[in-house]
Design an enzyme around this catalytic site. Structure first.
Site, PDB file in Angstrom:
ATOM      1  N   LYS A  62       0.860  -1.201   0.000  1.00  0.00           N
ATOM      2  CA  LYS A  62       0.000   0.000   0.000  1.00  0.00           C
ATOM      3  C   LYS A  62       0.889   1.242   0.000  1.00  0.00           C
ATOM      4  CE  LYS A  62      -2.622   3.462   1.787  1.00  0.00           C
ATOM      5  NZ  LYS A  62      -2.133   4.817   2.130  1.00  0.00           N
ATOM      6  N   ASP A  95      -5.339   3.972 -16.045  1.00  0.00           N
ATOM      7  CA  ASP A  95      -6.309   3.057 -15.430  1.00  0.00           C
ATOM      8  C   ASP A  95      -5.674   2.475 -14.158  1.00  0.00           C
ATOM      9  OD1 ASP A  95      -7.960   0.968 -14.672  1.00  0.00           O
ATOM     10  OD2 ASP A  95      -8.468   0.434 -16.735  1.00  0.00           O
ATOM     11  N   HIS A 119       3.370  12.292   9.227  1.00  0.00           N
ATOM     12  CA  HIS A 119       2.070  12.102   8.577  1.00  0.00           C
ATOM     13  C   HIS A 119       0.991  12.923   9.277  1.00  0.00           C
ATOM     14  CE1 HIS A 119      -1.165  10.199   6.427  1.00  0.00           C
ATOM     15  NE2 HIS A 119      -1.703   9.766   7.554  1.00  0.00           N
TER      16      HIS A 119
HETATM   17  C1  HMG Z   1       6.291  14.036   6.030  1.00  0.00           C
HETATM   18  C2  HMG Z   1       7.805  14.052   5.957  1.00  0.00           C
HETATM   19  C3  HMG Z   1       8.213  14.274   4.513  1.00  0.00           C
HETATM   20  C4  HMG Z   1       8.322  15.191   6.806  1.00  0.00           C
HETATM   21  O1  HMG Z   1       9.683  15.006   6.927  1.00  0.00           O
HETATM   22  P1  HMG Z   1      10.641  16.106   7.570  1.00  0.00           P
HETATM   23  O2  HMG Z   1      11.858  15.408   8.029  1.00  0.00           O
HETATM   24  O3  HMG Z   1       9.896  16.932   8.534  1.00  0.00           O
HETATM   25  O4  HMG Z   1      10.960  16.948   6.291  1.00  0.00           O
HETATM   26  P2  HMG Z   1      11.998  18.101   6.072  1.00  0.00           P
HETATM   27  O5  HMG Z   1      11.459  19.350   6.657  1.00  0.00           O
HETATM   28  O6  HMG Z   1      13.380  17.658   6.446  1.00  0.00           O
HETATM   29  O7  HMG Z   1      11.934  18.222   4.462  1.00  0.00           O
HETATM   30  C5  HMG Z   1      12.549  17.260   3.629  1.00  0.00           C
HETATM   31  C6  HMG Z   1      11.875  17.290   2.283  1.00  0.00           C
HETATM   32  O8  HMG Z   1      10.582  16.661   2.388  1.00  0.00           O
HETATM   33  C7  HMG Z   1       9.640  17.378   1.585  1.00  0.00           C
HETATM   34  N1  HMG Z   1       8.638  17.986   2.463  1.00  0.00           N
HETATM   35  C8  HMG Z   1       8.696  18.113   3.815  1.00  0.00           C
HETATM   36  N2  HMG Z   1       7.564  18.679   4.282  1.00  0.00           N
HETATM   37  C9  HMG Z   1       6.789  18.921   3.206  1.00  0.00           C
HETATM   38  C10 HMG Z   1       5.505  19.488   3.041  1.00  0.00           C
HETATM   39  N3  HMG Z   1       4.790  19.934   4.061  1.00  0.00           N
HETATM   40  N4  HMG Z   1       5.002  19.573   1.794  1.00  0.00           N
HETATM   41  C11 HMG Z   1       5.710  19.136   0.737  1.00  0.00           C
HETATM   42  N5  HMG Z   1       6.939  18.591   0.834  1.00  0.00           N
HETATM   43  C12 HMG Z   1       7.462  18.485   2.049  1.00  0.00           C
HETATM   44  C13 HMG Z   1      10.428  18.461   0.845  1.00  0.00           C
HETATM   45  O9  HMG Z   1      10.842  17.948  -0.394  1.00  0.00           O
HETATM   46  C14 HMG Z   1      11.590  18.677   1.756  1.00  0.00           C
HETATM   47  O10 HMG Z   1      12.718  19.161   1.082  1.00  0.00           O
HETATM   48  P3  HMG Z   1      12.965  20.762   1.014  1.00  0.00           P
HETATM   49  O11 HMG Z   1      11.840  21.320   0.219  1.00  0.00           O
HETATM   50  O12 HMG Z   1      12.919  21.257   2.422  1.00  0.00           O
HETATM   51  O13 HMG Z   1      14.276  20.864   0.366  1.00  0.00           O
HETATM   52  C15 HMG Z   1       8.444  12.721   6.500  1.00  0.00           C
HETATM   53  O14 HMG Z   1       8.081  12.562   7.836  1.00  0.00           O
HETATM   54  C16 HMG Z   1       8.050  11.508   5.712  1.00  0.00           C
HETATM   55  O15 HMG Z   1       8.585  11.243   4.633  1.00  0.00           O
HETATM   56  N6  HMG Z   1       7.146  10.695   6.268  1.00  0.00           N
HETATM   57  C17 HMG Z   1       6.576   9.533   5.586  1.00  0.00           C
HETATM   58  C18 HMG Z   1       5.125   9.824   5.388  1.00  0.00           C
HETATM   59  C19 HMG Z   1       4.420   8.795   4.548  1.00  0.00           C
HETATM   60  O16 HMG Z   1       4.968   7.799   4.138  1.00  0.00           O
HETATM   61  N7  HMG Z   1       3.166   9.072   4.278  1.00  0.00           N
HETATM   62  C20 HMG Z   1       2.321   8.204   3.521  1.00  0.00           C
HETATM   63  C21 HMG Z   1       1.082   7.928   4.300  1.00  0.00           C
HETATM   64  S1  HMG Z   1       1.344   6.659   5.487  1.00  0.00           S
HETATM   65  C22 HMG Z   1       0.902   5.252   4.571  1.00  0.00           C
HETATM   66  O17 HMG Z   1      -0.076   5.285   3.893  1.00  0.00           O
HETATM   67  C23 HMG Z   1       1.798   4.121   4.292  1.00  0.00           C
HETATM   68  C24 HMG Z   1       2.414   3.230   5.342  1.00  0.00           C
HETATM   69  C25 HMG Z   1       3.250   4.021   6.280  1.00  0.00           C
HETATM   70  O18 HMG Z   1       1.476   2.514   6.079  1.00  0.00           O
HETATM   71  C26 HMG Z   1       3.256   2.286   4.497  1.00  0.00           C
HETATM   72  C27 HMG Z   1       4.061   1.289   5.245  1.00  0.00           C
HETATM   73  O19 HMG Z   1       3.658   0.893   6.347  1.00  0.00           O
HETATM   74  O20 HMG Z   1       5.100   0.875   4.681  1.00  0.00           O
HETATM   75  N1  NDP Z   2      -9.114  -4.818 -17.897  1.00  0.00           N
HETATM   76  C1  NDP Z   2      -8.729  -3.596 -18.280  1.00  0.00           C
HETATM   77  O1  NDP Z   2      -7.699  -3.099 -17.843  1.00  0.00           O
HETATM   78  C2  NDP Z   2      -9.557  -2.830 -19.248  1.00  0.00           C
HETATM   79  C3  NDP Z   2      -9.289  -1.507 -19.473  1.00  0.00           C
HETATM   80  N2  NDP Z   2      -9.981  -0.793 -20.423  1.00  0.00           N
HETATM   81  C4  NDP Z   2      -9.738   0.615 -20.704  1.00  0.00           C
HETATM   82  O2  NDP Z   2      -9.031   0.686 -21.934  1.00  0.00           O
HETATM   83  C5  NDP Z   2      -8.390   1.940 -22.064  1.00  0.00           C
HETATM   84  C6  NDP Z   2      -6.983   1.742 -22.564  1.00  0.00           C
HETATM   85  O3  NDP Z   2      -7.038   1.055 -23.788  1.00  0.00           O
HETATM   86  P1  NDP Z   2      -6.158   1.564 -25.009  1.00  0.00           P
HETATM   87  O4  NDP Z   2      -6.286   0.521 -26.038  1.00  0.00           O
HETATM   88  O5  NDP Z   2      -4.790   1.932 -24.550  1.00  0.00           O
HETATM   89  O6  NDP Z   2      -6.810   2.952 -25.332  1.00  0.00           O
HETATM   90  P2  NDP Z   2      -7.578   3.464 -26.590  1.00  0.00           P
HETATM   91  O7  NDP Z   2      -8.799   2.687 -26.861  1.00  0.00           O
HETATM   92  O8  NDP Z   2      -7.704   4.937 -26.397  1.00  0.00           O
HETATM   93  O9  NDP Z   2      -6.558   3.114 -27.772  1.00  0.00           O
HETATM   94  C7  NDP Z   2      -5.345   3.755 -27.970  1.00  0.00           C
HETATM   95  C8  NDP Z   2      -5.478   4.754 -29.089  1.00  0.00           C
HETATM   96  O10 NDP Z   2      -4.267   5.461 -29.243  1.00  0.00           O
HETATM   97  C9  NDP Z   2      -4.007   5.585 -30.627  1.00  0.00           C
HETATM   98  N3  NDP Z   2      -2.571   5.798 -30.818  1.00  0.00           N
HETATM   99  C10 NDP Z   2      -2.034   6.890 -31.392  1.00  0.00           C
HETATM  100  N4  NDP Z   2      -0.700   6.829 -31.382  1.00  0.00           N
HETATM  101  C11 NDP Z   2      -0.363   5.662 -30.812  1.00  0.00           C
HETATM  102  C12 NDP Z   2       0.874   5.038 -30.488  1.00  0.00           C
HETATM  103  N5  NDP Z   2       2.053   5.621 -30.768  1.00  0.00           N
HETATM  104  N6  NDP Z   2       0.857   3.851 -29.850  1.00  0.00           N
HETATM  105  C13 NDP Z   2      -0.312   3.258 -29.532  1.00  0.00           C
HETATM  106  N7  NDP Z   2      -1.522   3.800 -29.816  1.00  0.00           N
HETATM  107  C14 NDP Z   2      -1.556   4.989 -30.446  1.00  0.00           C
HETATM  108  C15 NDP Z   2      -4.525   4.295 -31.225  1.00  0.00           C
HETATM  109  O11 NDP Z   2      -4.810   4.556 -32.536  1.00  0.00           O
HETATM  110  P3  NDP Z   2      -5.154   3.410 -33.613  1.00  0.00           P
HETATM  111  O12 NDP Z   2      -6.578   3.082 -33.382  1.00  0.00           O
HETATM  112  O13 NDP Z   2      -4.866   4.125 -34.865  1.00  0.00           O
HETATM  113  O14 NDP Z   2      -4.234   2.253 -33.356  1.00  0.00           O
HETATM  114  C16 NDP Z   2      -5.781   4.049 -30.396  1.00  0.00           C
HETATM  115  O15 NDP Z   2      -6.880   4.716 -30.983  1.00  0.00           O
HETATM  116  C17 NDP Z   2      -8.404   2.557 -20.699  1.00  0.00           C
HETATM  117  O16 NDP Z   2      -9.384   3.564 -20.698  1.00  0.00           O
HETATM  118  C18 NDP Z   2      -8.846   1.403 -19.797  1.00  0.00           C
HETATM  119  O17 NDP Z   2      -9.512   1.900 -18.664  1.00  0.00           O
HETATM  120  C19 NDP Z   2     -10.914  -1.392 -21.216  1.00  0.00           C
HETATM  121  C20 NDP Z   2     -11.210  -2.712 -21.035  1.00  0.00           C
HETATM  122  C21 NDP Z   2     -10.632  -3.520 -20.000  1.00  0.00           C
END
Ligand code: HMG
Ligand code: NDP
Length: 422
Positions: free
Chosen positions: A262, A278, A375
């Site tokens: 996650k 997607d 966080h």
């Molecule tokens: C939150 C921080 C970054 C603070 O960390 P800090 O040490 O207070 O940060 P800092 O003041 O030293 O700043 C360092 C850099 O962090 C960024 N930064 C710092 N603050 C900000 C802010 N307000 N807005 C935007 N960017 C910010 C920014 O890039 C900054 O660089 P600077 O700009 O100063 O050169 C740190 O504590 C951290 O990285 N924590 C981790 C938080 C996290 O992972 N959150 C996700 C949600 S929790 C979760 O969903 C997942 C989990 C945890 O369950 C997954 C797992 O279990 O593995």
């Molecule tokens: N299980 C799943 O994940 C499913 C997802 N979807 C949905 O399908 C969509 C993605 O399908 P996708 O087929 O990518 O999207 P599109 O249906 O938008 O097809 C891609 C389009 O990009 C055009 N294209 C232009 N340039 C390029 C290039 N360089 N390379 C490739 N294609 C180009 C293609 O043209 P041309 O026709 O000329 O080839 C085509 O029309 C998403 O919205 C997704 O949510 C749908 C069904 C199931």
């Protein structure tokens, strides 16, 4: 438009929203439409929304933020994220800053090969049928290519055939066609191929035709990224060892692996949403891959090396720079310009790097001070907003919701003009 951005913008978060936008506009990566879209506050006209899904009654917004400090394969990258969860963007920026000191993220993505599945049941002598399918490879590839001529013309098309006997007893045979889809995610293209080749597959194998659909477990479309961070950047050798021990925990325990993953997906999903990808498909593929060995495992590992840690991640990632929302959603177009990826493969490497950054930030916090300080400090701002009521407009002293500026720890509102980049 210039693509030579410098993503290390220290203190970006201390500026007000308008200053942040001006700083990004000044980088020259956005065209006029994208600039106008972001300057107007983003969003989606209801007339466009009404064409994207069904029974539309309004639009539903998320904040769009930028994760900074990313360097991926020697290129600085701005990472747009659409996400409601506090600290996800700060955390990714924080870890990207640490990794950047060791040279940034490196990675590579497989060619964009998607998998079409054709299901057959009650196939007589299913092993012999599987052999006949493989022997008919050339005609199956040709039948698939005939269904997607424009893709073939641009260099994509059907590449391989595989026949998998899922149950000899029940005669269940599943035929895979592997299709190269250029810079698209490719689901619709691959579904076209699956439906086009199915009648021929059935004629060759016999049995009763079943589903004709892509697989989201895109094992021939993997992305691999790696990064290192030093003990010093992480806050000491003990923290680095704690990160490596966290991996052992996740390897041994699916309950922990789920949370680990996650955390890995936090920034990846947020970026995927901003880029109109997607995310259901991405999530399905990632978790199926995590469980492929028969046990649910972490998508990334961090290993202790002298003076730091090295992280690695591998996962299936079907993303596109064309198709899907790319041509119809102004916010997605702006987000794609910010990232600046030239191909679907390059985009996949950026997204996986973002995953590794989110993962490192969370593990660093968990292995040191705990997750709550960083966080919850950011979460508190949201709580204050909720307490003030009415979604922020009432919380703004000027009554102008858009002029929201972040609060510093001392509670002062920060609006700094022309703050220098470092
Ligand atoms: C939150 C921080 C970054 C603070 O960390 P800090 O040490 O207070 O940060 P800092 O003041 O030293 O700043 C360092 C850099 O962090 C960024 N930064 C710092 N603050 C900000 C802010 N307000 N807005 C935007 N960017 C910010 C920014 O890039 C900054 O660089 P600077 O700009 O100063 O050169 C740190 O504590 C951290 O990285 N924590 C981790 C938080 C996290 O992972 N959150 C996700 C949600 S929790 C979760 O969903 C997942 C989990 C945890 O369950 C997954 C797992 O279990 O593995
Ligand atoms: N299980 C799943 O994940 C499913 C997802 N979807 C949905 O399908 C969509 C993605 O399908 P996708 O087929 O990518 O999207 P599109 O249906 O938008 O097809 C891609 C389009 O990009 C055009 N294209 C232009 N340039 C390029 C290039 N360089 N390379 C490739 N294609 C180009 C293609 O043209 P041309 O026709 O000329 O080839 C085509 O029309 C998403 O919205 C997704 O949510 C749908 C069904 C199931």
């Amino acid at each position: 438009m210039s693509q030579n951005v410098f993503s290390r913008i220290s203190g970006f978060y201390k500026r007000c929203l308008e200053d942040r936008l001006s700083a990004i506009e000044a980088l020259g990566v956005l065209d006029e439409d994208a600039r106008a879209h972001l300057a107007s506050g983003g969003g989606l006209p209801t007339a466009v929304a009404d064409r994207l899904c069904e029974n539309v009654i309004a639009t539903h917004a998320l904040p769009l933020g930028l994760a900074l400090n990313f360097r991926v394969n020697q290129r600085d990258v701005l990472v747009p994220m659409a996400v409601e969860e506090p600290s996800v963007i700060a955390a990714a920026s924080n870890a990207a800053r640490m990794v950047r000191l060791s040279g940034g993220f490196t990675g590579e993505a497989d060619p964009p090969i998607m998998t079409a599945q054709v299901q057959l049941d009650d196939v007589p002598d299913v092993d012999a049928a599987a052999s006949r399918v493989v022997a008919a490879r050339a005609s199956l590839l040709a039948a698939g290519d005939a269904a997607i001529p424009r893709m073939v013309a641009r260099g994509g098309g059907c590449r391989d055939v595989e026949a998998r006997v899922l149950s000899a007893e029940l005669g269940v045979l599943v035929v895979h066609l592997y299709v190269e889809v250029g810079d698209a995610m490719g689901a619709n293209l691959v579904d076209t191929v699956a439906e086009a080749v199915a009648p021929l597959v059935q004629r060759i194998a016999g049995g009763t035709l079943g589903l004709r659909i892509l697989s989201n477990l895109t094992v021939r479309r993997l992305v691999r990224v790696t990064a290192t961070a030093s003990d010093e950047a992480l806050g000491g050798a003990e923290v680095a060892s704690g990160i490596a021990r966290a991996i052992r925990f996740a390897e041994l325990d699916p309950y922990r692996a789920a949370t680990h993953n996650k955390g890995f997906m936090n920034g990846l999903d947020a970026t995927a949403v901003a880029l109109g990808q997607d995310f259901r498909a991405i999530e399905a593929g990632a978790h199926a891959y995590a469980a492929m060995s028969g046990r649910y495992r972490p998508l990334s590992t961090w290993e202790r090396i002298p003076g730091g840690v090295v992280g690695r991640a591998e996962l299936p990632l079907a993303v596109g720079t064309v198709g899907g929302l790319a041509e119809v959603h102004a916010g997605v177009r702006a987000a794609l310009q910010l990232v600046g990826a030239k191909s679907a493969r390059e985009l996949a490497v950026v997204l996986a790097s973002v995953g590794l950054a989110s993962n490192l930030a969370a593990l660093r916090a968990l292995a040191s001070e705990g997750i709550q300080r960083g966080h919850m400090r950011l979460h508190e701002r949201k709580r204050a907003l909720a307490a003030a009521g009415s979604g922020g407009a009432a919380a703004s002293p000027s009554g102008e919701a858009k002029r929201f500026a972040p609060e510093r720890a001392d509670g002062a509102r920060v609006v700094q003009q022309g703050e220098g980049e470092t």
